[in-house]
Design a protein around this motif. Structure first.
Motif, PDB file in Angstrom:
ATOM      1  N   ASN A 139       0.863  -1.181   0.000  1.00 35.16           N
ATOM      2  CA  ASN A 139       0.000   0.000   0.000  1.00 35.16           C
ATOM      3  C   ASN A 139       0.899   1.231   0.000  1.00 35.16           C
ATOM      4  N   LEU A 140       0.950   1.944  -1.109  1.00 34.13           N
ATOM      5  CA  LEU A 140       1.861   3.079  -1.245  1.00 34.13           C
ATOM      6  C   LEU A 140       1.541   4.211  -0.279  1.00 34.13           C
ATOM      7  N   GLY A 141       0.335   4.205   0.274  1.00 36.52           N
ATOM      8  CA  GLY A 141      -0.006   5.196   1.282  1.00 36.52           C
ATOM      9  C   GLY A 141       0.551   4.852   2.650  1.00 36.52           C
ATOM     10  N   CYS A 142       1.078   3.654   2.777  1.00 31.03           N
ATOM     11  CA  CYS A 142       1.688   3.182   4.022  1.00 31.03           C
ATOM     12  C   CYS A 142       3.182   2.967   3.792  1.00 31.03           C
ATOM     13  N   LYS A 152      -6.911  -4.386   2.079  1.00 36.71           N
ATOM     14  CA  LYS A 152      -8.178  -3.900   1.507  1.00 36.71           C
ATOM     15  C   LYS A 152      -7.946  -2.730   0.559  1.00 36.71           C
ATOM     16  N   ILE A 153      -6.994  -1.879   0.898  1.00 34.88           N
ATOM     17  CA  ILE A 153      -6.715  -0.702   0.068  1.00 34.88           C
ATOM     18  C   ILE A 153      -6.101  -1.108  -1.262  1.00 34.88           C
ATOM     19  N   VAL A 154      -5.143  -2.037  -1.263  1.00 33.56           N
ATOM     20  CA  VAL A 154      -4.496  -2.414  -2.531  1.00 33.56           C
ATOM     21  C   VAL A 154      -5.436  -3.188  -3.446  1.00 33.56           C
ATOM     22  N   LEU A 155      -6.545  -3.704  -2.888  1.00 31.82           N
ATOM     23  CA  LEU A 155      -7.544  -4.381  -3.726  1.00 31.82           C
ATOM     24  C   LEU A 155      -8.479  -3.392  -4.419  1.00 31.82           C
ATOM     25  N   LEU A 156      -8.417  -2.125  -4.014  1.00 30.07           N
ATOM     26  CA  LEU A 156      -9.221  -1.101  -4.669  1.00 30.07           C
ATOM     27  C   LEU A 156      -8.649  -0.784  -6.056  1.00 30.07           C
ATOM     28  N   PRO A 157      -9.456  -0.271  -6.974  1.00 31.90           N
ATOM     29  CA  PRO A 157      -8.924   0.178  -8.266  1.00 31.90           C
ATOM     30  C   PRO A 157      -7.824   1.218  -8.051  1.00 31.90           C
ATOM     31  N   GLU A 158      -6.865   1.261  -8.943  1.00 26.91           N
ATOM     32  CA  GLU A 158      -5.704   2.133  -8.781  1.00 26.91           C
ATOM     33  C   GLU A 158      -6.110   3.600  -8.614  1.00 26.91           C
ATOM     34  N   GLU A 159      -7.108   4.048  -9.370  1.00 30.24           N
ATOM     35  CA  GLU A 159      -7.536   5.448  -9.274  1.00 30.24           C
ATOM     36  C   GLU A 159      -8.100   5.774  -7.897  1.00 30.24           C
ATOM     37  N   GLU A 160      -8.813   4.815  -7.303  1.00 27.99           N
ATOM     38  CA  GLU A 160      -9.344   5.023  -5.947  1.00 27.99           C
ATOM     39  C   GLU A 160      -8.203   5.099  -4.936  1.00 27.99           C
ATOM     40  N   GLN A 161      -7.180   4.269  -5.139  1.00 24.74           N
ATOM     41  CA  GLN A 161      -6.016   4.311  -4.243  1.00 24.74           C
ATOM     42  C   GLN A 161      -5.324   5.669  -4.316  1.00 24.74           C
ATOM     43  N   LYS A 162      -5.179   6.187  -5.535  1.00 22.76           N
ATOM     44  CA  LYS A 162      -4.524   7.492  -5.706  1.00 22.76           C
ATOM     45  C   LYS A 162      -5.312   8.599  -5.028  1.00 22.76           C
ATOM     46  N   LEU A 163      -6.644   8.559  -5.200  1.00 22.75           N
ATOM     47  CA  LEU A 163      -7.496   9.575  -4.570  1.00 22.75           C
ATOM     48  C   LEU A 163      -7.417   9.490  -3.048  1.00 22.75           C
ATOM     49  N   LEU A 164      -7.376   8.273  -2.533  1.00 23.39           N
ATOM     50  CA  LEU A 164      -7.281   8.072  -1.085  1.00 23.39           C
ATOM     51  C   LEU A 164      -5.956   8.610  -0.556  1.00 23.39           C
ATOM     52  N   ARG A 165      -4.866   8.348  -1.275  1.00 22.23           N
ATOM     53  CA  ARG A 165      -3.556   8.855  -0.846  1.00 22.23           C
ATOM     54  C   ARG A 165      -3.533  10.376  -0.870  1.00 22.23           C
ATOM     55  N   GLU A 204      -6.134  12.392  -0.564  1.00 24.50           N
ATOM     56  CA  GLU A 204      -6.995  12.864   0.533  1.00 24.50           C
ATOM     57  C   GLU A 204      -6.260  12.777   1.871  1.00 24.50           C
ATOM     58  N   ASN A 205      -5.549  11.673   2.087  1.00 20.95           N
ATOM     59  CA  ASN A 205      -4.816  11.499   3.343  1.00 20.95           C
ATOM     60  C   ASN A 205      -3.690  12.519   3.487  1.00 20.95           C
ATOM     61  N   ARG A 206      -3.008  12.817   2.352  1.00 14.01           N
ATOM     62  CA  ARG A 206      -1.945  13.836   2.395  1.00 14.01           C
ATOM     63  C   ARG A 206      -2.510  15.205   2.731  1.00 14.01           C
ATOM     64  N   GLU A 207      -3.613  15.549   2.087  1.00 14.18           N
ATOM     65  CA  GLU A 207      -4.222  16.860   2.315  1.00 14.18           C
ATOM     66  C   GLU A 207      -4.717  17.015   3.745  1.00 14.18           C
ATOM     67  N   ASN A 208      -5.204  15.924   4.313  1.00 11.59           N
ATOM     68  CA  ASN A 208      -5.716  15.956   5.690  1.00 11.59           C
ATOM     69  C   ASN A 208      -4.651  15.583   6.724  1.00 11.59           C
ATOM     70  N   LYS A 209      -3.421  15.367   6.211  1.00  9.55           N
ATOM     71  CA  LYS A 209      -2.292  14.976   7.080  1.00  9.55           C
ATOM     72  C   LYS A 209      -2.656  13.766   7.934  1.00  9.55           C
ATOM     73  N   LYS A 210      -3.285  12.812   7.282  1.00 10.78           N
ATOM     74  CA  LYS A 210      -3.671  11.573   7.950  1.00 10.78           C
ATOM     75  C   LYS A 210      -2.639  10.508   7.608  1.00 10.78           C
ATOM     76  N   TYR A 211      -1.990   9.978   8.616  1.00 11.72           N
ATOM     77  CA  TYR A 211      -0.925   9.003   8.403  1.00 11.72           C
ATOM     78  C   TYR A 211      -1.341   7.651   8.983  1.00 11.72           C
ATOM     79  N   PRO A 212      -0.837   6.576   8.408  1.00  9.17           N
ATOM     80  CA  PRO A 212      -1.228   5.235   8.890  1.00  9.17           C
ATOM     81  C   PRO A 212      -0.875   5.038  10.360  1.00  9.17           C
TER      82      PRO A 212
END
Length: 343
Positions: A282-285, A309-322, A324-332
């Motif tokens: 999971n590139l967000g982690c 669960k995240i890596v099973l999402l479509p790639e575009e959804e993963q990018k949007l999630l990453r 969103e997390n960066r903008e909200n400074k949400k870290y794993p």
């Protein structure tokens, strides 16, 4: 035609180029603390030459010197030696050849200018960085390990030392070299007259550390020349039993060179013996962890069910999630930490 002094290709293209290149490659590292007046100009000159030689890897430059880890087609090894020796700042620099060579160790050439070639957190104006400890050859270091009362200190991070280290070494539980020196100084504060043996991956961290400890009043500071990489080759060539056990963590896609068959740590997920380092898929982690093959298969190379669960999402959804997390400074906060299981 203008020549670009940087990589212009995406990861998939780079991987394809490396995998279809049939040339045998050798992994090399070298470093030197030396004054470089104009690191940017030096960087551009090196990039031009190294790209022509088919070099792939990471090289850091600063006014204080150079720190390089890379692979090169074996056929160009002698050419590299001649070119490097023609550059005054690099003349006769020691090449540390890896114990294991893997073609995919590096996939691109990156040469970066930084403030320091190793982030040590030290104010170099406070002491003489050139007043380093006594360099010991690998076989001298090997012999010194058996001396009574000697103190051995691992100057690497905890995730490096947990998979491999010298017998009876002090292993500071730190995540960065910047944190380590004050801690080592504290651990050794009553041992200033004892013989200190320092070691690290390739030797560069020992240069600053030994000078710092001498400045702090330690009288008998010694360091392993060429680090674990050099030691492993030397004992192998000499046919003697290695006193370094396990794997030597390296900062490329191999994530480790096996020195002995000893497995010193466990899978963070299940607790079974394992020294297989990997990064969460999971590139967000992307957390670095020790994970056995079975858990990697079960979790699709992720550190947890949540990341799976995240890596099973479509790639575009993963990018949007990453994003969103960066903008909200949400870290794993869910992933495993060191030594969670079985230690």
């Amino acid at each position: 035609m203008k020549k670009f002094l940087f990589n212009r290709y995406d990861k998939d293209t780079l991987l394809k180029r490396v995998s279809t290149d049939s040339r045998e490659r050798r992994v090399i590292s070298f470093y030197r603390y030396v004054k470089i007046e104009d690191p940017l100009a030096f960087r551009n000159k090196l990039y031009d030459v190294f790209e022509d030689l088919g070099i792939l890897g990471r090289i850091y430059l600063a006014k204080e010197g150079i720190n390089a880890q890379f692979s090169i087609p074996v056929d160009n090894y002698d050419k590299l030696r001649a070119i490097v020796d023609s550059i005054p700042e690099l003349n006769k620099i020691y090449f540390n050849d890896a114990v294991e060579d893997k073609k995919e160790s590096f996939i691109k050439l990156a040469i970066k200018v930084r403030k320091k070639i190793v982030a040590d957190g030290l104010d170099d104006s406070q002491f003489d960085p050139s007043d380093v400890g006594t360099h010991l050859t690998p076989l001298e270091f090997h012999a010194a390990l058996a001396e009574p009362g000697v103190i051995v200190v691992d100057l690497r991070n905890n995730y490096e030392s947990e998979v491999g280290h010298f017998e009876n070494a002090i292993l500071p539980d730190v995540g960065t070299f910047r944190e380590e020196l004050p801690i080592v100084e504290g651990i050794l504060k009553e041992e200033k007259e004892k013989k200190i043996l320092l070691y690290c991956t390739g030797g560069i961290r020992c240069e600053k550390a030994s000078a710092y400890l001498k400045y702090k009043g330690f009288s008998h500071v010694h360091q392993l020349q060429g680090g674990i990489i050099n030691y492993a080759k030397a004992v192998q060539d000499a046919g003697i039993t290695s006193k370094f056990k396990g794997k030597n963590f390296v900062f490329d896609d191999r994530l480790g060179e096996r020195i002995t068959e000893d497995v010193l740590t466990v899978c963070y997920v299940c607790g079974k013996p394992s020294d297989r380092h990997t990064n969460c898929a999971n590139l967000g982690c992307h957390v670095l962890l020790v994970q056995c093959e079975d858990c990697a298969k079960e979790l699709l190379n992720c550190c947890s069910e949540e990341c799976k669960k995240i890596v099973l999402l479509p790639e575009e959804e993963q990018k949007l999630l990453r994003k969103e997390n960066r903008e909200n400074k949400k870290y794993p906060t869910h992933h495993l930490t060191r030594k969670l299981v079985g230690k």
